[in-house]
Design an enzyme around this catalytic site. Structure first.
Site, mmCIF file in Angstrom:
data_model
loop_
_atom_site.group_PDB
_atom_site.id
_atom_site.type_symbol
_atom_site.label_atom_id
_atom_site.label_comp_id
_atom_site.label_asym_id
_atom_site.label_seq_id
_atom_site.Cartn_x
_atom_site.Cartn_y
_atom_site.Cartn_z
ATOM 1 C CG ASP A 82 36.237 27.552 49.538
ATOM 2 O OD1 ASP A 82 36.012 26.589 48.780
ATOM 3 O OD2 ASP A 82 36.669 28.656 49.135
ATOM 4 C CG HIS A 180 40.791 29.477 43.024
ATOM 5 N ND1 HIS A 180 41.365 28.230 43.024
ATOM 6 C CD2 HIS A 180 39.524 29.307 43.483
ATOM 7 C CE1 HIS A 180 40.499 27.347 43.481
ATOM 8 N NE2 HIS A 180 39.375 27.968 43.760
ATOM 9 N N GLY A 181 40.915 33.855 41.995
ATOM 10 C CA GLY A 181 41.475 35.188 41.866
ATOM 11 C C GLY A 181 40.981 35.870 40.606
#
Length: 309
Positions: A82, A180-181
């Site tokens: 990734d 993201h997150g």
């Protein structure tokens, strides 16, 4: 059953209108929880390793843990890098047994991204390893990747055909509003399905990837806050949006934050309730069980890939 690449997985997923779950791993318990869920739901699986996870757990340990999982569940598993940020990292993973890699050149210019991605594709081709590229940039934080809202950009549909043709990538990660997150104090994500639809028209029968697609399960956010965390009213991507994306051209959906939240919540609770506990098995066991339940839910109710192995 040996590790597989993503080519046949994606072909079946596109035709069937579902997506494959790509779950990030960092240690044994996470791998066990994910693979046990896949076995119970008879689902194909992508286990993915970030550069940060590779540094933390060691490449060899992670590969051997995934190989052990193959023996236990005997289902199709792709081992994927990734957010590889260099040719050297992708090459190391390809040479080290990964069956799929992502080269993330989204921070580069269009021409530089093409050149880097093409180089990885050319190396991977002879090894029967599939390659994922990326156009557009997601906001948020994942390991060493930090992109502000100001620097985030949606994928431009008018670039995708040229990018895929000139690079030869097997799948393409796009930016349509995921992050993201965990979203913090910003409300839920709103995905740009108009962009996804246009990309689908320009790339018919081609697998699209969504990064940053955790839903941020409220129960785990609340539990973390209850036991000393500071996540506030963190939000994620509504599951109905992900299901809709999977019915279009999205064949791979990345899930990381939901696993981290589930694991952290259970560990925090176990240690808070028994302050004399110093046995990792006693607090990692409920964490592993929580990961398994999260993955089972995703396989059935979000990805709809249960029974597709």
């Amino acid at each position: 059953m040996p590790l597989v690449n993503t080519r046949e997985m994606f072909k079946k997923a596109y035709a069937g209108g579902y997506a494959i779950g790509a779950f990030n791993v960092n240690n044994m318990e996470i791998i066990q929880g994910i693979t046990e869920a896949a076995k119970e739901e008879n689902a194909p699986l992508i286990i993915q390793v970030s550069a940060g996870a590779r540094k933390y757990a060691n490449h060899t340990y992670l590969v051997k843990l995934v190989e052990a999982a193959l023996i236990e569940i005997n289902l199709p598993i792709a081992l994927h890098l990734d957010h590889g940020d260099s040719f050297e990292l992708c090459k190391s993973c390809i040479d080290g047994g990964f069956t799929s890699v992502m080269i993330d050149g989204s921070h580069l210019s269009f021409e530089e991204n093409i050149a880097l991605t093409r180089r990885v594709v050319e190396y991977a081709k002879d090894k029967n390893v599939t390659v994922e590229g990326e156009l557009g940039r997601l906001a948020g934080i994942e390991d060493d990747i930090k992109v502000t809202d100001e620097d985030a950009t949606y994928t431009h549909p008018d670039e995708v055909e040229e990018f895929v043709e000139r690079t030869g990538v097997d799948s393409l990660a796009i930016a349509i509003g995921t992050s993201h997150g965990a979203y913090k104090f910003k409300g839920e994500a709103k995905l740009r399905f108009d962009i996804l639809e246009e990309i689908g028209k320009r790339l018919p029968n081609y697998p699209i990837v969504l990064h940053g697609a955790s839903s941020v399960i409220p129960a785990y956010v609340e539990k973390i806050n209850q036991y000393g965390g500071t996540l506030g009213n963190a939000k994620g991507v509504p599951e109905e949006m992900l299901r809709k994306a999977a019915q279009m051209s999205v064949c791979k959906i990345n899930i990381d934050s939901d696993l981290r939240l589930a694991m952290t919540a259970e560990i925090r609770e176990a240690l808070a309730k028994d302050t004399s506990n110093f046995d990792p098995r006693k607090y990692l066991s409920p964490a592993r069980a929580a990961i398994k339940e999260v993955v089972k839910h995703k396989l059935v109710h979000v990805l709809v890939c249960n029974g597709k192995a």
